[in-house]
Design a protein around this motif. Sequence first.
Motif, PDB file in Angstrom:
ATOM      1  N   ASN A 181      -1.923 -12.439  -2.985  1.00 17.97           N
ATOM      2  CA  ASN A 181      -0.789 -12.577  -3.889  1.00 17.97           C
ATOM      3  C   ASN A 181       0.343 -11.705  -3.364  1.00 17.97           C
ATOM      4  OD1 ASN A 181      -2.295 -14.221  -5.730  1.00 17.97           O
ATOM      5  ND2 ASN A 181      -3.389 -12.349  -6.294  1.00 17.97           N
ATOM      6  N   LEU A 182       1.530 -12.283  -3.357  1.00 13.03           N
ATOM      7  CA  LEU A 182       2.642 -11.573  -2.740  1.00 13.03           C
ATOM      8  C   LEU A 182       3.301 -10.603  -3.721  1.00 13.03           C
ATOM      9  CD1 LEU A 182       4.580 -11.196  -0.316  1.00 13.03           C
ATOM     10  CD2 LEU A 182       5.899 -13.133  -1.216  1.00 13.03           C
ATOM     11  N   CYS A 183       3.313  -9.330  -3.336  1.00 14.30           N
ATOM     12  CA  CYS A 183       3.996  -8.293  -4.112  1.00 14.30           C
ATOM     13  C   CYS A 183       5.023  -7.617  -3.215  1.00 14.30           C
ATOM     14  CB  CYS A 183       3.015  -7.217  -4.563  1.00 14.30           C
ATOM     15  SG  CYS A 183       1.816  -7.804  -5.757  1.00 14.30           S
ATOM     16  N   ILE A 184       6.015  -6.998  -3.836  1.00 18.76           N
ATOM     17  CA  ILE A 184       6.966  -6.180  -3.091  1.00 18.76           C
ATOM     18  C   ILE A 184       6.826  -4.784  -3.676  1.00 18.76           C
ATOM     19  CG2 ILE A 184       9.362  -5.978  -2.290  1.00 18.76           C
ATOM     20  CD1 ILE A 184       8.323  -8.789  -1.724  1.00 18.76           C
ATOM     21  N   ILE A 185       6.647  -3.784  -2.814  1.00 18.89           N
ATOM     22  CA  ILE A 185       6.263  -2.486  -3.370  1.00 18.89           C
ATOM     23  C   ILE A 185       7.412  -1.496  -3.515  1.00 18.89           C
ATOM     24  CG2 ILE A 185       3.834  -2.659  -2.726  1.00 18.89           C
ATOM     25  CD1 ILE A 185       4.627  -0.619  -0.422  1.00 18.89           C
TER      26      ILE A 185
END
Length: 650
Positions: free
Chosen positions: A464-468
């Motif tokens: 799952n794509l997250c931006i941190i």
Amino acid sequence: MTEPHLHPVQAEWKERALIDDATYRAWYEKSVADPDSFWAEHGKRIQWSKPFSRVKNTSFEGDVSIKWFEDGETNVSVNCVDRHLETKGDQVAILWEGDNPAEDKKITYRELHGHVGRFANLLKQQGVKRGDRVTIYMPMIPEAAYAMLACTRIGAIHSVVFGGFSPDALAGRIVDCQSTVVITADEGYRGGKTIPLKENTDKAIDIAARSDVAVRSVVVVKRTGNLVGWVDGRDIWYGDAVADLSPDCPPEAMNAEDPLFILYTSGSTGKPKGVLHTTGGYLVYASMTHQYVFDYHDGDIYWCTADVGWVTGHSYLLYGPLANGATTLMFEGVPNYPDQSRFWQIVDKHQVNIFYTAPTALRALMGSGDDYVKKTSRSSLKVLGSVGEPINPEAWEWYYKVVGESRIPIVDTWWQTETGGILITPLPGATDLKPGSATRPFFGVKPKLVDSEGQVLEGAADGNLCIIDSWPGQMRTVYGDHERFVQTYFSTYAGKYFTGDGCRRDADGYYWITGRVDDVLNVSGHRMGTAEVESALVSHEKVSEAAVVGYPHDVKGQGIYCYVTLMAGEQGSEELRKELVAHVRKEIGAIASPDKIQFSPGLPKTRSGKIMRRILRKIAEDDYGALGDTSTLADPAVVDDLVANRQNKK
Ligand code: 6R9
């Protein structure tokens, strides 16, 4: 290792590119290692009336707070218009092409300045003040741009609603942000047909009144000149009203974190959310991505086909290009009118250098054959772009080979309404291309893939794509509901922005977006919550329950498949199907039209009453051999009935 379909950066780009691979790597490293100094430098690309001293002040924890350039002051219309007057006053800012190929218009930066000033003065005359919300429901005509820029001039917050939305949908958006001024047109033109914008607005205002939101003025731009309903004292003809007004309107000095606009978008639950973007960071990010992603050079003719009703129309039709002093082409019509050659005819007519569109349009055009493309020259083109949904490798190759004659790089740009600007993308002179991959993160963007437990996955992985960490163009809140913002984006994986997209990273570190992992559909590049379509269906008197899923569709990317349980005593029929389609169109708009409706006496539910969408998706895809475990269903027999009556038999 070279992959079979790798398209390396072509030799001539090594000379021309603003950013080559070494520069990309160096800047990227710096941007993630020391965001403060990176963005301090690039924040200066826009003009500030009061320079910022703080750069980044953001936290994805707890309450979530995102502030960029927070003590700076600027004005978006000054950056998009006034700033260019000295050097580019006579350059075309907006190159408008009508639905009818015989109609076009060129608006220079100097002219734009006058239009925006007059419109801003008109809004002020109507009592619009800094911070007020103005709803814009317009066709793709230059006045839509004037209206947006006029709002920014005086610090009003615009909420643009796509002209294809229904009166109900428009009313919901007017009510949510308590907007008492609406800007619209008598009618719009699209593909030779007219769209009743004023009539829809009148209906929407009546609906909004039931929720105690009283729209007090409606500014109407004359487009078709056909007769429309009129409420004296409330409705104003734009052309008449601005005639006597001054073209000069002093810009309001806005704080970097003052709201710029609200744009409603669909999520997996509930009503559409008002995504709020603010002033400084948004403009820095939109303009910077526009310059580097499209390798924009002064003098280039730039065309983004998106409607102003979508975020792409905000960031890459208007704000990014105008902040960079570009000539931006605005097209009123559709790709297949008068015929399937229209896009390429416009490219030739206006000598377009950079062309940015959506895969759904490409797939539709691809289906009508190469001749429509080949009979045009397209020799002016330098960069091609794609946005809105995953581009399948077949469509990518067609775009590359047929439209671009294998000489033009394609930038497949991944981003969202929430992100304000492009986050994952090739840069034309820096990135070797792989068809179907959005490739690498833009400067300052830190993507991470996580598994369903929230474990960060390293190396080649699927997750799952997250931006941190934050970037300047990020949305700041859901208008009027910060808690929903925190819940929607930062609670699934605590401390990370969750995009809702699935994604694979390959061994070269390239990102491949695989599509939504939540209950959001992407139909022709338009976001649609399954919950919204379901609630439209159940608002019909004969429907007791509905479940909506997506299924693969050749042109639209995803089609809308609806399972409908009728009230006791009602019978499913072709007629009722048509009635339900019409009902959903009325409630939301044509973009939400169901493709398939299956009347189903029962839906597959767990014993706790949860609909098992996994099963519904499989049946809609006609892939019911792989239904998986159905043992937890309250009544496994409903599945047999659903399979027997499926509407998408291949
Ligand atoms: C800009 C825009 C966002 C959703 C996003 C994703 C899909 C957009 C994409 C893409 C694969 C791309 N999406 N661009 N998927 N490759 N290049 O479209 O915003 O309307 O908010 O939609 O669109 O699923 O999450 P928005």
